[in-house]
Design a protein around this motif. Structure first.
Motif, PDB file in Angstrom:
ATOM      1  N   ARG A  37       0.838  -1.213   0.000  1.00  0.00           N
ATOM      2  CA  ARG A  37       0.000   0.000   0.000  1.00  0.00           C
ATOM      3  C   ARG A  37       0.867   1.255   0.000  1.00  0.00           C
ATOM      4  N   LEU A  38       1.942   1.231   0.793  1.00  0.00           N
ATOM      5  CA  LEU A  38       2.861   2.373   0.805  1.00  0.00           C
ATOM      6  C   LEU A  38       3.503   2.567  -0.564  1.00  0.00           C
ATOM      7  N   GLU A  39       3.872   1.465  -1.191  1.00  0.00           N
ATOM      8  CA  GLU A  39       4.496   1.535  -2.514  1.00  0.00           C
ATOM      9  C   GLU A  39       3.523   2.114  -3.547  1.00  0.00           C
ATOM     10  N   ARG A  40       2.273   1.648  -3.525  1.00  0.00           N
ATOM     11  CA  ARG A  40       1.260   2.188  -4.451  1.00  0.00           C
ATOM     12  C   ARG A  40       1.028   3.674  -4.199  1.00  0.00           C
ATOM     13  N   ALA A  41       0.960   4.065  -2.937  1.00  0.00           N
ATOM     14  CA  ALA A  41       0.748   5.477  -2.606  1.00  0.00           C
ATOM     15  C   ALA A  41       1.912   6.326  -3.111  1.00  0.00           C
TER      16      ALA A  41
ATOM     17  N   MET B 108       3.953  10.149  -7.131  1.00  0.00           N
ATOM     18  CA  MET B 108       4.903  10.541  -8.187  1.00  0.00           C
ATOM     19  C   MET B 108       4.174  10.851  -9.483  1.00  0.00           C
ATOM     20  N   ARG B 109       3.157  10.043  -9.828  1.00  0.00           N
ATOM     21  CA  ARG B 109       2.389  10.289 -11.046  1.00  0.00           C
ATOM     22  C   ARG B 109       1.711  11.656 -11.016  1.00  0.00           C
ATOM     23  N   GLU B 110       1.167  12.017  -9.858  1.00  0.00           N
ATOM     24  CA  GLU B 110       0.499  13.299  -9.722  1.00  0.00           C
ATOM     25  C   GLU B 110       1.462  14.452  -9.902  1.00  0.00           C
TER      26      GLU B 110
END
Length: 130
Positions: free
Chosen positions: A117-121, A126-128
């Motif tokens: 979950r931390l990795e996805r967040a 970064m994408r944003e």
């Protein structure tokens, strides 16, 4: 990230597991297994697994190997290009026997879910920014 980031991730995972001990989703019997020592051992191994390269060491992620001049699927990763950690490797990282790991793999799963979950967040963040 460097060693300091790894340390923060490790401490965050330990803290998360200890907070989970107080949650209602875990049985009383399992709550008793979430000791600070077990939380630390599981967190060290799970953090190491998450931060380790998943690329197959044999084929270097290509999923292929050569048998003479013939291209074949890599036998170590079975043609997928990465190699997951085994239960034995996880037990070794936790400093315990495989049977102990088997009794605690539910806790390992909680740690891995938290780290993913931390990795996805982090990826979403970064994408944003891009």
């Amino acid at each position: 990230g460097g060693p300091a980031d790894k340390q923060i991730l490790l401490l965050s995972t330990i803290s998360y597991l200890l907070r989970e001990r107080e949650g209602r989703r875990i049985s009383k019997q399992r709550r008793a297994e979430i000791t600070p020592e077990n939380a630390m051992r599981v967190s060290i191994a799970a953090t190491e697994e998450c931060l380790s390269p998943r690329t197959c060491p044999n084929c270097k992620g290509t999923a292929h190997d050569f048998d003479g001049s013939k291209k074949v699927n890599c036998q170590q990763c079975r043609g997928i290009g990465f190699k997951a950690w085994t239960y034995e490797r996880r037990a070794d990282e936790m400093g315990c026997h495989r049977s102990t790991y088997n009794r605690r793999k539910w806790l390992y799963g909680i740690a891995m879910d938290y780290l993913r979950r931390l990795e996805r967040a982090a990826k979403d963040n970064m994408r944003e920014r891009l």
